[in-house]
Design a protein around this motif. Structure first.
Motif, PDB file in Angstrom:
ATOM      1  N   GLU A 249       0.720  -1.270   0.543  1.00 26.46           N
ATOM      2  CA  GLU A 249      -0.224  -0.030   0.428  1.00 26.46           C
ATOM      3  C   GLU A 249       0.799   0.715   0.143  1.00 26.46           C
ATOM      4  N   VAL A 250       0.629   2.021  -1.281  1.00 22.76           N
ATOM      5  CA  VAL A 250       1.275   2.955  -1.055  1.00 22.76           C
ATOM      6  C   VAL A 250       0.417   4.622  -0.880  1.00 22.76           C
TER       7      VAL A 250
ATOM      8  N   PHE B 205      12.479  11.447  -4.905  1.00 19.48           N
ATOM      9  CA  PHE B 205      11.616  11.342  -5.549  1.00 19.48           C
ATOM     10  C   PHE B 205      10.034  10.556  -3.971  1.00 19.48           C
ATOM     11  N   LEU B 206      10.728  10.093  -3.816  1.00 20.20           N
ATOM     12  CA  LEU B 206       9.595   9.272  -2.937  1.00 20.20           C
ATOM     13  C   LEU B 206       9.383  10.687  -1.364  1.00 20.20           C
TER      14      LEU B 206
ATOM     15  N   HIS C   5       9.229   3.632  -8.600  1.00 22.24           N
ATOM     16  CA  HIS C   5      10.270   3.947  -7.773  1.00 22.24           C
ATOM     17  C   HIS C   5       9.312   3.049  -6.600  1.00 22.24           C
ATOM     18  N   VAL C   6       8.640   3.274  -6.475  1.00 22.75           N
ATOM     19  CA  VAL C   6       8.659   1.459  -4.839  1.00 22.75           C
ATOM     20  C   VAL C   6       8.523   0.860  -5.441  1.00 22.75           C
ATOM     21  N   MET C   7       9.208   0.285  -7.069  1.00 21.37           N
ATOM     22  CA  MET C   7       9.849  -0.438  -7.297  1.00 21.37           C
ATOM     23  C   MET C   7      11.399  -1.794  -7.059  1.00 21.37           C
ATOM     24  N   ASN C   8      11.217  -0.021  -7.643  1.00 24.58           N
ATOM     25  CA  ASN C   8      13.155  -0.224  -7.566  1.00 24.58           C
ATOM     26  C   ASN C   8      13.732  -0.458  -5.510  1.00 24.58           C
ATOM     27  N   LEU C   9      12.427   0.508  -5.237  1.00 24.87           N
ATOM     28  CA  LEU C   9      12.987   0.545  -3.423  1.00 24.87           C
ATOM     29  C   LEU C   9      12.382  -1.243  -2.905  1.00 24.87           C
ATOM     30  N   LEU C  10      11.376  -1.649  -3.893  1.00 26.66           N
ATOM     31  CA  LEU C  10      11.290  -3.128  -2.818  1.00 26.66           C
ATOM     32  C   LEU C  10      12.225  -4.005  -3.506  1.00 26.66           C
TER      33      LEU C  10
ATOM     34  N   ASN D  67       4.010   9.637   1.108  1.00 28.90           N
ATOM     35  CA  ASN D  67       4.301   9.393   2.993  1.00 28.90           C
ATOM     36  C   ASN D  67       4.661   8.019   2.940  1.00 28.90           C
ATOM     37  N   SER D  68       3.981   6.985   2.794  1.00 29.51           N
ATOM     38  CA  SER D  68       4.486   5.407   3.236  1.00 29.51           C
ATOM     39  C   SER D  68       4.394   4.617   2.236  1.00 29.51           C
TER      40      SER D  68
END
Ligand code: ADP
Length: 435
Positions: free
Chosen positions: A27-28, A68-69, A44-49, A74-75
Motif C-alpha cells: 500500500e503506497v 522522488f519518494l 520508484h516504489v518497485m525500485n525500493l522493493l 508518505n509511506s
C-alpha cells in the motif's frame, strides 16, 4: 508493527516472474499535495522493493533516501491480511506476486447528511470520503485472534468477483450485507470503518474514491418515531444517488442495527408499536433494492443479537461474532501501547521487548533478556475478559493513576500497568454486582 530494519541485498531479484507463491499487498500512500503520475510512483516504489527482497510482514517505510519518494510519498507498507498474532514473519518478495495500491488520503473530517422533517434539519448520517486520514492505521491496530480480518476482505473479493463475472443472483444469491455482533467495546464499529478504508485502498485501481455513510439510527428514531419509516426511505434515496456514481464505492454503516430492526415478532406480540414494523419493512425493502448494485456494501453491527429481526439476520451473508481479545491478542495490544510510549519518551530509556514468538523460541524461560516481556505476558494473561476498548485505555490510566516520575522506566511502568489491571477488575465488579 515490526520495526526491525529490512535486510538489504545487492542482487536485484526479478519481482514479477511467472510462478508465484503468494500475493503480497503493497500500500503506497501518495502525498495529498503530489501530482505525480501513478506509473512514476510505481516505478520508484518497485525500485525500493527490489533493494529489499526479504522483508518483514507489516513493514512500513516512511523515510526514503530516494528524492522522488521523499517528495511524493508518505509511506510504503508491505501488509499482511492474516495478521498472525505471534509475530511478523519474513516475506520473500522474490517469490511473491506484488500488488501495488497507490492512494491519496482525504484530509477533511466527516460531513453531516441532513434530512428535512417538519421544517427542521435532522442529522441523519455522517459522510466520509475514503480513504480518509482519520481512519489510517485503524485496521492495523485492531487485533483479533482468528482470521476475522482476512475473512472479511475475502468476502468482499468474492462479492466483487461474482458481480464482475455476472453470476446470476437468482441462482446464487448474495446480499452485500455484513453483520458483526458481540459485546460492546470489541471494535465492531471500528472494524467496519477500517474495512471500508481498506476496501477503498485495495480497490483504488477500480473506483476513483470510496464513500462511507454512517447512518445515525438514533436520530432517525428519537423525535419523529411515527415518521421513522419515511426517514429511513429518504435516507436510502440519498444513498441511491451516491450509488448511481459508478466510479465510487459506497459503504453504508448501520451501527447498533437492532435499533432499526427491533424484532417484528415482539412488535406483533403487542409489546412494540407498529411503527417499528414499518421501519423494519422499509429497511429490508431498501436493502433488497440496493443489493443489485455492484458498488455498494452494507456493514452493520449489533450488541444485542437476540433483538434483531430474523429477516434481517437472514439477509446478512456474513454474521461474524466479535468477542473480547485472548491473552495473545492482549499482549500484542499492550506491546503496541508500550512501543508508542517509548517512542514518545514517556517511558525511557527504550528497552527491547520480545514478542510471543521470540519468547516461545526461548521456551518462555526467565532470563535478563526475557524478564520484562514475561512480566508483560503475565499482565496480559490476567487481563483476559477486559474489552478491547478498556485495554487500549489501560496504559493511559496506569500513567494517570500510578506514575510518579517523568520519564518513567519500563520496569516501573509495568508495575503500574499491573496495578491498573487489578483496579479495573475491582471497578468492573462494583458496576456488575447487584447493589
Ligand atoms: P464496538 O463497536 O464493538 O462497541 P468500538 O469499535 O467502538 O467497539 O471500539 C472502540 C475502541 O476499542 C476501538 O477504536 C479500539 O481502539 C479499541 N478496540 C476494541 N477492540 C479492539 C481490538 N480487538 N484490538 C485493538 N483495539 C480494540
Amino acid at each position: 508493527m515490526d520495526t526491525t530494519a529490512p535486510e538489504s541485498k545487492e542482487h536485484l531479484p526479478m519481482l514479477f516472474g511467472s510462478e508465484f507463491a503468494a500475493t503480497i499487498q503493497v500500500e503506497v500512500c501518495q502525498k495529498r499535495t503530489s501530482a505525480a503520475r501513478a506509473e512514476d510512483v510505481k516505478m520508484h516504489v518497485m525500485n525500493l522493493l527490489q533493494r529489499h527482497p526479504v522483508i518483514y510482514r507489516d513493514y512500513t517505510w516512511s523515510k526514503f533516501d530516494n528524492e522522488f519518494l521523499q517528495k511524493h510519498v508518505n509511506s510504503v507498507a508491505v501488509v499482511d491480511t492474516e495478521m498472525h498474532l505471534v509475530d511478523s514473519k519474513a516475506v520473500d518478495l522474490l517469490n511473491s506476486q506484488l500488488q501495488l495500491h497507490i492512494f491519496q488520503l482525504w484530509e477533511d473530517g466527516p460531513a453531516t447528511e441532513e434530512l428535512e422533517q417538519d421544517n427542521e434539519a435532522l442529522s441523519a448520517a455522517s459522510h466520509w470520503l475514503l480513504p480518509a486520514a482519520e481512519f489510517q492505521g485503524l485496521w492495523e491496530n485492531l487485533v483479533y485472534d482468528n482470521e476475522i480480518k482476512s475473512n472479511l476482505l475475502q468476502y468482499i473479493t468474492t462479492t466483487i468477483l461474482f458481480s464482475d463475472m455476472n453470476v446470476d443472483s437468482n441462482v446464487i444469491s448474495w446480499n452485500r450485507v455484513v453483520l458483526l455482533h458481540g459485546p460492546p467495546g470489541t471494535g465492531k464499529t471500528s472494524l467496519c470503518k477500517a474495512l471500508a478504508q481498506k476496501l477503498s485502498i485495495r480497490l483504488s485501481g477500480r473506483y476513483k474514491f470510496g464513500q462511507l455513510i454512517e447512518i445515525n439510527s438514533h436520530s432517525l428514531f428519537s423525535k419523529w418515531f411515527s415518521e421513522s419509516g419515511k426517514l429511513v426511505m429518504k435516507m436510502f434515496q440519498k444513498i441511491q444517488d451516491l450509488i448511481d456514481d459508478k466510479e465510487s464505492l459506497i459503504c453504508v454503516l448501520i451501527d447498533e442495527v437492532e435499533s432499526l430492526t427491533a424484532s417484528r415478532s415482539s412488535s406483533l406480540a403487542g409489546t412494540e408499536p407498529s411503527d417499528a414494523i414499518r421501519v423494519v419493512n422499509t429497511l429490508l425493502t431498501q436493502i433488497d433494492q440496493i443489493k443489485r448494485y455492484p458498488n455498494v456494501i452494507i456493514l452493520t453491527t449489533s450488541n444485542l443479537t437476540g433483538k434483531i429481526d430474523m429477516a434481517f439476520v437472514d439477509r446478512a451473508d456474513i454474521k461474524q461474532y466479535i468477542g473480547p481479545p485472548s491473552a495473545a491478542a492482549i499482549f500484542k495490544i499492550y506491546l503496541s501501547g508500550l512501543e508508542e510510549l517509548m517512542k514518545c519518551h514517556i517511558i525511557h530509556p527504550r528497552q527491547q521487548l520480545l514478542n510471543l514468538r521470540q519468547l516461545g523460541r526461548m521456551n518462555f524461560v526467565k532470563s535478563k533478556v526475557s524478564d520484562l516481556s514475561l512480566q508483560l505476558r503475565d499482565i496480559a494473561s490476567k487481563s483476559q475478559g477486559l474489552s478491547g476498548r478498556t485495554l487500549r485505555k489501560i496504559p493511559f490510566l496506569a500513567h494517570a493513576l500510578y506514575v510518579q516520575e517523568s520519564p518513567v522506566s519500563l520496569e516501573c511502568f509495568l508495575e503500574c500497568l499491573s496495578k491498573t489491571v487489578d483496579r479495573q477488575f475491582c471497578e468492573n465488579d462494583i458496576f456488575i454486582s447487584p447493589h
